[in-house]
Design an enzyme around this catalytic site. Structure first.
Site, PDB file in Angstrom:
ATOM      1  N   ARG A 226       0.846  -1.191   0.000  1.00 50.61           N
ATOM      2  CA  ARG A 226       0.000   0.000   0.000  1.00 50.61           C
ATOM      3  C   ARG A 226       0.887   1.248   0.000  1.00 50.61           C
ATOM      4  O   ARG A 226       1.964   1.261   0.606  1.00 50.61           O
ATOM      5  CB  ARG A 226      -0.901   0.028   1.239  1.00 50.61           C
ATOM      6  CG  ARG A 226      -2.042  -0.976   1.207  1.00 50.61           C
ATOM      7  CD  ARG A 226      -3.089  -0.636   0.157  1.00 50.61           C
ATOM      8  NE  ARG A 226      -4.219  -1.555   0.150  1.00 50.61           N
ATOM      9  CZ  ARG A 226      -4.334  -2.620  -0.641  1.00 50.61           C
ATOM     10  NH1 ARG A 226      -3.385  -2.928  -1.515  1.00 50.61           N
ATOM     11  NH2 ARG A 226      -5.408  -3.385  -0.578  1.00 50.61           N
ATOM     12  N   HIS A 274      -0.995  -0.005  -9.775  1.00 54.59           N
ATOM     13  CA  HIS A 274      -1.681  -0.942  -8.857  1.00 54.59           C
ATOM     14  C   HIS A 274      -2.212  -2.177  -9.617  1.00 54.59           C
ATOM     15  O   HIS A 274      -3.416  -2.449  -9.621  1.00 54.59           O
ATOM     16  CB  HIS A 274      -2.833  -0.240  -8.114  1.00 54.59           C
ATOM     17  CG  HIS A 274      -3.212  -0.959  -6.840  1.00 54.59           C
ATOM     18  ND1 HIS A 274      -3.605  -0.303  -5.694  1.00 54.59           N
ATOM     19  CD2 HIS A 274      -3.268  -2.292  -6.550  1.00 54.59           C
ATOM     20  CE1 HIS A 274      -3.885  -1.199  -4.756  1.00 54.59           C
ATOM     21  NE2 HIS A 274      -3.682  -2.413  -5.254  1.00 54.59           N
TER      22      HIS A 274
HETATM   23  P1  NAP Z   1      -1.122 -11.661   4.743  1.00 57.40           P
HETATM   24  O1  NAP Z   1      -1.134 -13.089   4.332  1.00 57.40           O
HETATM   25  O2  NAP Z   1      -2.017 -11.228   5.851  1.00 57.40           O
HETATM   26  O3  NAP Z   1       0.393 -11.304   5.113  1.00 57.40           O
HETATM   27  C1  NAP Z   1       0.757 -10.139   5.774  1.00 57.40           C
HETATM   28  C2  NAP Z   1       2.128 -10.351   6.385  1.00 57.40           C
HETATM   29  O4  NAP Z   1       2.556  -9.152   7.031  1.00 57.40           O
HETATM   30  C3  NAP Z   1       2.126 -11.458   7.443  1.00 57.40           C
HETATM   31  O5  NAP Z   1       3.270 -12.244   7.294  1.00 57.40           O
HETATM   32  C4  NAP Z   1       2.195 -10.682   8.763  1.00 57.40           C
HETATM   33  O6  NAP Z   1       2.822 -11.368   9.811  1.00 57.40           O
HETATM   34  C5  NAP Z   1       3.024  -9.493   8.341  1.00 57.40           C
HETATM   35  N1  NAP Z   1       2.825  -8.346   9.239  1.00 57.40           N
HETATM   36  C6  NAP Z   1       1.683  -7.679   9.501  1.00 57.40           C
HETATM   37  N2  NAP Z   1       1.896  -6.685  10.393  1.00 57.40           N
HETATM   38  C7  NAP Z   1       3.209  -6.746  10.712  1.00 57.40           C
HETATM   39  C8  NAP Z   1       4.042  -6.001  11.583  1.00 57.40           C
HETATM   40  N3  NAP Z   1       3.546  -4.989  12.318  1.00 57.40           N
HETATM   41  N4  NAP Z   1       5.325  -6.353  11.667  1.00 57.40           N
HETATM   42  C9  NAP Z   1       5.825  -7.393  10.955  1.00 57.40           C
HETATM   43  N5  NAP Z   1       5.096  -8.140  10.099  1.00 57.40           N
HETATM   44  C10 NAP Z   1       3.801  -7.814   9.982  1.00 57.40           C
HETATM   45  O7  NAP Z   1      -1.445 -10.715   3.508  1.00 57.40           O
HETATM   46  P2  NAP Z   1      -1.191 -10.988   1.959  1.00 57.40           P
HETATM   47  O8  NAP Z   1      -2.366 -11.687   1.390  1.00 57.40           O
HETATM   48  O9  NAP Z   1       0.159 -11.590   1.778  1.00 57.40           O
HETATM   49  O10 NAP Z   1      -1.244  -9.489   1.393  1.00 57.40           O
HETATM   50  C11 NAP Z   1      -0.339  -8.514   1.866  1.00 57.40           C
HETATM   51  C12 NAP Z   1      -0.744  -7.141   1.387  1.00 57.40           C
HETATM   52  O11 NAP Z   1      -0.454  -7.003   0.007  1.00 57.40           O
HETATM   53  C13 NAP Z   1      -2.234  -6.837   1.480  1.00 57.40           C
HETATM   54  O12 NAP Z   1      -2.599  -6.414   2.779  1.00 57.40           O
HETATM   55  C14 NAP Z   1      -2.404  -5.739   0.456  1.00 57.40           C
HETATM   56  O13 NAP Z   1      -2.246  -4.479   1.081  1.00 57.40           O
HETATM   57  C15 NAP Z   1      -1.267  -5.965  -0.513  1.00 57.40           C
HETATM   58  N6  NAP Z   1      -1.735  -6.390  -1.852  1.00 57.40           N
HETATM   59  C16 NAP Z   1      -1.397  -5.642  -2.933  1.00 57.40           C
HETATM   60  C17 NAP Z   1      -1.772  -6.046  -4.189  1.00 57.40           C
HETATM   61  C18 NAP Z   1      -1.376  -5.286  -5.432  1.00 57.40           C
HETATM   62  O14 NAP Z   1      -1.885  -5.589  -6.497  1.00 57.40           O
HETATM   63  N7  NAP Z   1      -0.467  -4.356  -5.328  1.00 57.40           N
HETATM   64  C19 NAP Z   1      -2.524  -7.218  -4.342  1.00 57.40           C
HETATM   65  C20 NAP Z   1      -2.858  -7.943  -3.235  1.00 57.40           C
HETATM   66  C21 NAP Z   1      -2.449  -7.527  -1.976  1.00 57.40           C
HETATM   67  P3  NAP Z   1       2.195 -12.738  10.385  1.00 57.40           P
HETATM   68  O15 NAP Z   1       2.351 -13.766   9.287  1.00 57.40           O
HETATM   69  O16 NAP Z   1       3.036 -13.058  11.562  1.00 57.40           O
HETATM   70  O17 NAP Z   1       0.755 -12.461  10.698  1.00 57.40           O
HETATM   71  C1  GLV Z   2      -4.997  -5.291  -4.021  1.00 62.26           C
HETATM   72  O1  GLV Z   2      -4.392  -4.314  -3.759  1.00 62.26           O
HETATM   73  C2  GLV Z   2      -5.425  -6.211  -3.023  1.00 62.26           C
HETATM   74  O2  GLV Z   2      -5.462  -5.869  -1.835  1.00 62.26           O
HETATM   75  O3  GLV Z   2      -5.782  -7.346  -3.410  1.00 62.26           O
END
Ligand code: NAP
Ligand code: GLV
Length: 311
Positions: A226, A274
């Site tokens: 983000r 994005h």
């Molecule tokens: P996820 O599975 O919830 O993974 C988030 C990771 O961040 C987890 O490993 C979590 O730790 C870690 N984390 C959270 N808060 C933290 C902190 N304060 N300190 C250290 N580590 C922390 O989420 P995801 O599905 O991988 O997605 C991640 C993010 O990518 C989404 O929230 C979204 O904003 C972004 N995204 C972007 C796109 C795009 O197209 N650009 C697409 C999809 C998602 P734990 O494992 O220990 O809980």
């Molecule tokens: C895109 O940014 C997502 O959160 O899937």
């Protein structure tokens, strides 16, 4: 009934048609269909609903986010936080994020931005760096489901991969760093820092001057999470000083990135709109349909937002 609230009347109808086909018995309607009665709505699929809208649906079983991040929903102070909030998941988002991160790391390694500028100016800018991917460590900050999916692709290219998360991970071939006390040890090892953190109060502005100074000199930076994670003037200063050698940025605050942003024309910055991990509509509809069918059969909903963690 399920309501679809996304941009574009045709897109909304296409979602409804798919969901009704994949989920027999479900009535899927665009949110603005005249026959919709709020008390009949059990499910919502949405991205960025206007504040107050969800609070006007009194009998929801679940809210489905069109994306993995749910900040576009939880930013509304009136969102009904007692209703389960399902984050988008499945196999395709991970595949796409892995592809994006592989491309971003390679474009940093192989001077993609420099060559794009040179080509636009019809200039033969011969440049071959010393390093190959095998010499470099990619540090994934936010080693969750998308980060884990990217690991085999990055390792397949030859990169070493390390990860930082709140809890320690056991992923094959990945050294795991956990918690604030291990952040410095993680940063100092990262030749390319990838941000994949969720948007929470703890992670807002985390990529700032202090953090960037703790990276290896000349490190690359990729943000696919983000825009709010990055303090843009601090990143620009680190790029200008050479502390950061290049950045690939997919997300911004606000979006679209305003025309006056210095990021558009910075010679060390590659901007994408994005698009890092946008799964096909069919794949996302199937994920939602399977979740609803499972829930209606008495099973649990997948990939739920946890209010205590904030993601
Ligand atoms: P996820 O599975 O919830 O993974 C988030 C990771 O961040 C987890 O490993 C979590 O730790 C870690 N984390 C959270 N808060 C933290 C902190 N304060 N300190 C250290 N580590 C922390 O989420 P995801 O599905 O991988 O997605 C991640 C993010 O990518 C989404 O929230 C979204 O904003 C972004 N995204 C972007 C796109 C795009 O197209 N650009 C697409 C999809 C998602 P734990 O494992 O220990 O809980
Ligand atoms: C895109 O940014 C997502 O959160 O899937």
């Amino acid at each position: 009934m399920l309501l679809v609230r996304v941009e574009g009347a045709r897109t909304r109808q296409a979602w409804c048609d798919l969901l009704e086909r994949m989920c027999p018995g479900l009535a899927a309607r665009p949110f603005d269909a005249p026959e919709v009665r709020p008390e009949e709505v059990r499910y919502v699929l949405t991205w960025g609903p206007p504040p107050g809208w969800l609070a006007g649906l009194p009998r929801l079983n679940a809210i489905f986010s069109l994306g993995a991040g749910v900040d576009h929903i939880t930013a509304d102070p009136s969102w009904p936080s007692h209703v389960p909030l399902v984050r988008m998941g499945g196999e395709e988002p991970g595949q796409r994020m892995g592809e994006y991160l592989a491309w971003a790391c390679l474009t940093l390694l192989r001077h993609g931005r420099t060559f794009a500028i040179a080509q636009a100016e019809r200039r033969w800018d011969y440049k071959v760096g010393e390093d190959t991917a095998r010499d470099l460590t990619v540090g994934i900050m936010g080693m969750g489901s998308l980060g884990a999916a990217a690991v085999p692709m990055l390792r397949g290219l030859g990169y070493r991969v390390i990860g930082w998360s709140r809890s320690r991970k056991a992923l094959e071939g990945v050294e795991s760093f956990a918690g604030a006390e291990e952040l410095d040890a993680f940063l100092v090892r990262s030749d390319v820092l990838v941000c994949l953190l969720p948007s929470t109060p703890e992670t807002a502005g985390i990529v700032n001057a202090g953090l960037l100074a703790r990276l290896r000199p000349g490190a690359g930076f990729v943000n696919a999470a983000r825009g709010g994670h990055v303090v843009v003037p601090d990143l620009v200063a680190a790029l200008d000083s050479g502390q950061v050698s290049g950045a690939v940025l997919d997300v911004f605050d606000p979006e679209p990135l305003p025309a006056e942003s210095p990021l558009w024309s910075h010679p060390k910055v590659t901007v994408t709109p994005h698009v890092a991990s946008v799964a096909r509509r069919e794949a996302r509809a199937r994920y939602v349909a399977e979740a609803i069918l499972g829930f209606e059969a008495g099973g649990p909903l997948p990939n739920l937002y946890d209010p205590a963690r904030g993601y």
